[in-house]
Design an enzyme around this catalytic site. Sequence first.
Site, PDB file in Angstrom:
ATOM      1  N   CYS A 152       0.822  -1.212   0.000  1.00  0.00           N
ATOM      2  CA  CYS A 152       0.000   0.000   0.000  1.00  0.00           C
ATOM      3  C   CYS A 152       0.857   1.263   0.000  1.00  0.00           C
ATOM      4  O   CYS A 152       1.869   1.329   0.702  1.00  0.00           O
ATOM      5  CB  CYS A 152      -0.929  -0.001   1.202  1.00  0.00           C
ATOM      6  SG  CYS A 152      -2.058  -1.404   1.189  1.00  0.00           S
ATOM      7  N   CYS A 212      -3.355  -0.682  -3.466  1.00  0.00           N
ATOM      8  CA  CYS A 212      -4.103  -0.088  -2.362  1.00  0.00           C
ATOM      9  C   CYS A 212      -3.465   1.233  -1.915  1.00  0.00           C
ATOM     10  O   CYS A 212      -2.274   1.445  -2.109  1.00  0.00           O
ATOM     11  CB  CYS A 212      -4.179  -1.060  -1.192  1.00  0.00           C
ATOM     12  SG  CYS A 212      -2.607  -1.844  -0.799  1.00  0.00           S
TER      13      CYS A 212
END
Length: 253
Positions: free
Chosen positions: A78, A159
Amino acid sequence: LIVIVIALALGLSLSHRNEGFKATFIARCEGFHGKSKGYDCQKIWSAFEQAYVGQDPCKVPVEAYDPLIAAAPFEPACNRMMFWSKTQDFVHDFTEKKDCFVTLEDTLLGFTLDGLTWCGKEGSSETFTTGCPGWSQCEKNPVRSFWIRASDGFAASACGDVTAMLNGSIDTPFSPTSIFGSIEVKRFNSTTVKTLTVVLVTQESPTTNCTNASLKDLQKELDQGIKYTCKDVPESKINECSSRPDVPCGACW
Ligand code: AVW
């Protein structure tokens, strides 16, 4: 006798080449220093090989690599994921020097297969590295299908804040037929991806900027809810940033 010697030499060199490909695969796989250790590279090789071995090299569908992706799934990174299009050398030069972004080529599968060519042949259990169809020669070739499947999986794991480096020295920095345009952008999911930042890498006298029409097409493809931003950044600024260890990545653009 000459014929036999030539045939033997040919056979030997061929089998060597094939063993060479597997050896390269295993060596790269085992040499990959990813986050989680303990990959079974033999198992990953088997999952890889089953996708194309014994197949017509123009009839390998993208889905043939599903078992491979299942055997070596992408780990979400992420806020660190970096996509690219038409900036291959520049982006990898950058990520090599500054350890803040992860490209597909920095994942186990991307790292292992980067720059390689492979295919199978009907009625054979071998891997060939020569005489394989080129990227555009036929659509469903083993190399192209792999990169499509891998890109799809990599983008699906995206993400947080996602970055893409596009080329500001060409008329169409966002190409809808590129892998980034046709696969990855479509896969970003607003439930996991918060923002997409396009870093448009420009020359000193830019030919393109963030108002480029093709970037409107990119925004249209994005899942509603993903916040889009674009920054024109001169190549020199990024180079300067990557050559200075004291400059944090967030300050590169
Ligand atoms: P690219 P993408 N003929 O710079 O967005 C031969 O266009 O597609 O970037 N080779 C090709 C062709 C072609 N017509 N098209 C693509 N390639 C191969 C994975 C070739 O190896 C990463 F995650 C070329 O150097 C990036 O975000 C490479 O694909 C994204 O997909 C890049 O073509 C970059 O693919």
